[in-house]
Design an enzyme around this catalytic site. Structure first.
Site, PDB file in Angstrom:
ATOM      1  N   PRO A   9       0.728  -1.216   0.119  1.00  0.00           N
ATOM      2  CA  PRO A   9       0.064   0.087  -0.237  1.00  0.00           C
ATOM      3  C   PRO A   9       0.877   1.154   0.075  1.00  0.00           C
ATOM      4  CG  PRO A   9       0.071  -1.127   2.174  1.00  0.00           C
ATOM      5  CD  PRO A   9       0.500  -2.015   1.118  1.00  0.00           C
ATOM      6  N   ASN A  10       0.354   2.286  -0.759  1.00  0.00           N
ATOM      7  CA  ASN A  10       0.852   3.721  -1.079  1.00  0.00           C
ATOM      8  C   ASN A  10       2.314   3.710  -1.525  1.00  0.00           C
ATOM      9  OD1 ASN A  10      -1.376   4.790   0.921  1.00  0.00           O
ATOM     10  ND2 ASN A  10      -0.269   3.676   2.539  1.00  0.00           N
ATOM     11  N   ARG A  17       4.416  11.374  -1.744  1.00  0.00           N
ATOM     12  CA  ARG A  17       4.171  10.876  -0.506  1.00  0.00           C
ATOM     13  C   ARG A  17       5.545  11.239   0.317  1.00  0.00           C
ATOM     14  NH1 ARG A  17       4.547   4.549   1.240  1.00  0.00           N
ATOM     15  NH2 ARG A  17       3.715   4.597   3.383  1.00  0.00           N
ATOM     16  N   TYR A  22      10.718   9.127   1.757  1.00  0.00           N
ATOM     17  CA  TYR A  22      10.708   8.211   0.774  1.00  0.00           C
ATOM     18  C   TYR A  22      11.334   8.998  -0.645  1.00  0.00           C
ATOM     19  CZ  TYR A  22       7.562   5.726   3.687  1.00  0.00           C
ATOM     20  OH  TYR A  22       7.010   4.885   4.836  1.00  0.00           O
ATOM     21  N   ASN A  73       8.039  -5.541  -1.241  1.00  0.00           N
ATOM     22  CA  ASN A  73       8.071  -4.415  -0.319  1.00  0.00           C
ATOM     23  C   ASN A  73       6.593  -4.504   0.255  1.00  0.00           C
ATOM     24  OD1 ASN A  73       7.821  -2.354   1.431  1.00  0.00           O
ATOM     25  ND2 ASN A  73       8.798  -0.797  -0.045  1.00  0.00           N
ATOM     26  N   ALA A  76       3.271  -1.011   4.827  1.00  0.00           N
ATOM     27  CA  ALA A  76       2.783  -1.075   6.056  1.00  0.00           C
ATOM     28  C   ALA A  76       2.230  -2.583   6.605  1.00  0.00           C
ATOM     29  CB  ALA A  76       1.460  -0.356   6.115  1.00  0.00           C
ATOM     30  N   HIS A  79       4.561  -4.871   8.915  1.00  0.00           N
ATOM     31  CA  HIS A  79       4.436  -4.671  10.313  1.00  0.00           C
ATOM     32  C   HIS A  79       3.417  -5.564  10.894  1.00  0.00           C
ATOM     33  CE1 HIS A  79       7.380  -1.913   9.179  1.00  0.00           C
ATOM     34  NE2 HIS A  79       6.647  -1.094   8.679  1.00  0.00           N
ATOM     35  N   ASP A  86       2.441 -16.014   5.587  1.00  0.00           N
ATOM     36  CA  ASP A  86       1.926 -17.547   5.393  1.00  0.00           C
ATOM     37  C   ASP A  86       1.927 -17.738   3.903  1.00  0.00           C
ATOM     38  OD1 ASP A  86       1.680 -17.933   8.041  1.00  0.00           O
ATOM     39  OD2 ASP A  86      -0.506 -17.987   8.034  1.00  0.00           O
ATOM     40  N   GLU A  97      13.206  -9.055   0.906  1.00  0.00           N
ATOM     41  CA  GLU A  97      12.329  -7.886   1.479  1.00  0.00           C
ATOM     42  C   GLU A  97      13.142  -6.605   1.360  1.00  0.00           C
ATOM     43  OE1 GLU A  97      12.366  -7.980   5.849  1.00  0.00           O
ATOM     44  OE2 GLU A  97      10.805  -6.609   6.053  1.00  0.00           O
ATOM     45  N   HIS A  99      12.907  -2.427   1.806  1.00  0.00           N
ATOM     46  CA  HIS A  99      12.192  -1.228   2.204  1.00  0.00           C
ATOM     47  C   HIS A  99      12.968   0.047   1.816  1.00  0.00           C
ATOM     48  CE1 HIS A  99       9.479  -3.041   4.635  1.00  0.00           C
ATOM     49  NE2 HIS A  99      10.540  -4.113   5.263  1.00  0.00           N
ATOM     50  N   SER A 101      12.963   3.172   2.972  1.00  0.00           N
ATOM     51  CA  SER A 101      13.242   3.901   4.107  1.00  0.00           C
ATOM     52  C   SER A 101      14.210   3.183   4.994  1.00  0.00           C
ATOM     53  CB  SER A 101      12.325   4.629   4.888  1.00  0.00           C
ATOM     54  OG  SER A 101      11.389   3.754   5.497  1.00  0.00           O
ATOM     55  N   ARG A 106      13.176   4.482  12.454  1.00  0.00           N
ATOM     56  CA  ARG A 106      11.892   4.955  12.334  1.00  0.00           C
ATOM     57  C   ARG A 106      11.264   4.537  13.568  1.00  0.00           C
ATOM     58  NH1 ARG A 106       9.131   4.746   6.839  1.00  0.00           N
ATOM     59  NH2 ARG A 106       7.996   6.500   8.066  1.00  0.00           N
ATOM     60  N   ARG A 110       7.827   0.036  13.367  1.00  0.00           N
ATOM     61  CA  ARG A 110       8.455  -0.380  12.082  1.00  0.00           C
ATOM     62  C   ARG A 110       9.517  -1.349  12.163  1.00  0.00           C
ATOM     63  NH1 ARG A 110       5.393   3.498   8.805  1.00  0.00           N
ATOM     64  NH2 ARG A 110       5.115   5.145   9.520  1.00  0.00           N
TER      65      ARG A 110
HETATM   66  C1  DQA Z   1       8.097   0.872   3.751  1.00  0.00           C
HETATM   67  C2  DQA Z   1       8.347   1.193   5.376  1.00  0.00           C
HETATM   68  C3  DQA Z   1       7.003   0.907   6.171  1.00  0.00           C
HETATM   69  O1  DQA Z   1       7.116   0.851   7.427  1.00  0.00           O
HETATM   70  C4  DQA Z   1       5.890   1.855   5.668  1.00  0.00           C
HETATM   71  O2  DQA Z   1       4.643   1.610   5.858  1.00  0.00           O
HETATM   72  C5  DQA Z   1       5.895   1.974   4.096  1.00  0.00           C
HETATM   73  C6  DQA Z   1       7.114   1.959   3.041  1.00  0.00           C
HETATM   74  C7  DQA Z   1       9.643   1.492   3.120  1.00  0.00           C
HETATM   75  O3  DQA Z   1       9.477   0.865   1.767  1.00  0.00           O
HETATM   76  O4  DQA Z   1      10.249   2.083   3.562  1.00  0.00           O
HETATM   77  O5  DQA Z   1       4.678   2.252   3.454  1.00  0.00           O
HETATM   78  O6  DQA Z   1       8.113  -0.285   3.535  1.00  0.00           O
END
Ligand code: DQA
Length: 145
Positions: A9-10, A17, A22, A73, A76, A79, A86, A97, A99, A101, A106, A110
């Site tokens: 998401p996002n 954003r 980011y 990635n 959110a 977490h 699963d 994985e 991220h 950031s 943080r 997170r």
């Molecule tokens: C994120 C870090 C997450 O905590 C956050 O909710 C995101 C982006 C990152 O790519 O840094 O949406 O996964």
């Protein structure tokens, strides 16, 4: 070799954003970084982004037997999501994985990742270049197998 890149998401809002966290590079630029890394390291890449947990679970399930590696990635959902964890375990596809950031620097919530121990490694705090690092890592692992 096929690598599926999944964003939660996002991540589609990159550039607009929270740029102080980011960066200003957009989701389209992320897609370009992924495509270029795929070409450089010899993988066919496919991209999937969703704001919905179940859709991400569905996409991981659909990858079973069809892709060699997953870069994820979960944003959110990192977490919170036992379901995404699963699904990764169920399909057994090697995963990395990512991220954008540096999550460990943080907020405390997170620092918890539900997927880190079912992934081969985590790339964090490298901006969108982290996706290229993850693709390189996966390509090396898969070809050495
Ligand atoms: C994120 C870090 C997450 O905590 C956050 O909710 C995101 C982006 C990152 O790519 O840094 O949406 O996964």
């Amino acid at each position: 070799m096929k690598i599926l890149v999944i964003n939660g998401p996002n991540i589609n809002l990159l550039g607009m954003r929270e740029p102080e966290i980011y960066g200003r590079r957009t989701y389209s630029e992320l897609l370009r970084v992924v495509a270029e890394a795929g070409e450089k390291f010899g993988a066919e890449t496919e991209e999937f982004q969703s704001n919905h947990e179940g859709a991400i679970v569905d996409r991981i399930q659909a990858a079973y037997g069809k892709v060699d590696g997953i870069v994820i990635n979960p944003a959110a959902y990192t977490h919170t999501s036992v379901a995404i964890r699963d699904a990764l375990v169920a399909v057994g596809i090697p995963a990395v994985e990512v991220h954008i950031s540096k999550v460990d620097d943080r907020e405390a919530f997170r620092h918890v990742s539900f997927v880190c121990d079912v992934c081969l490694t985590t790339v964090s705090g490298r901006g969108i270049a982290g996706y290229a690092d993850a693709i390189e890592y996966l390509c090396e692992k898969i070809t050495k197998k």
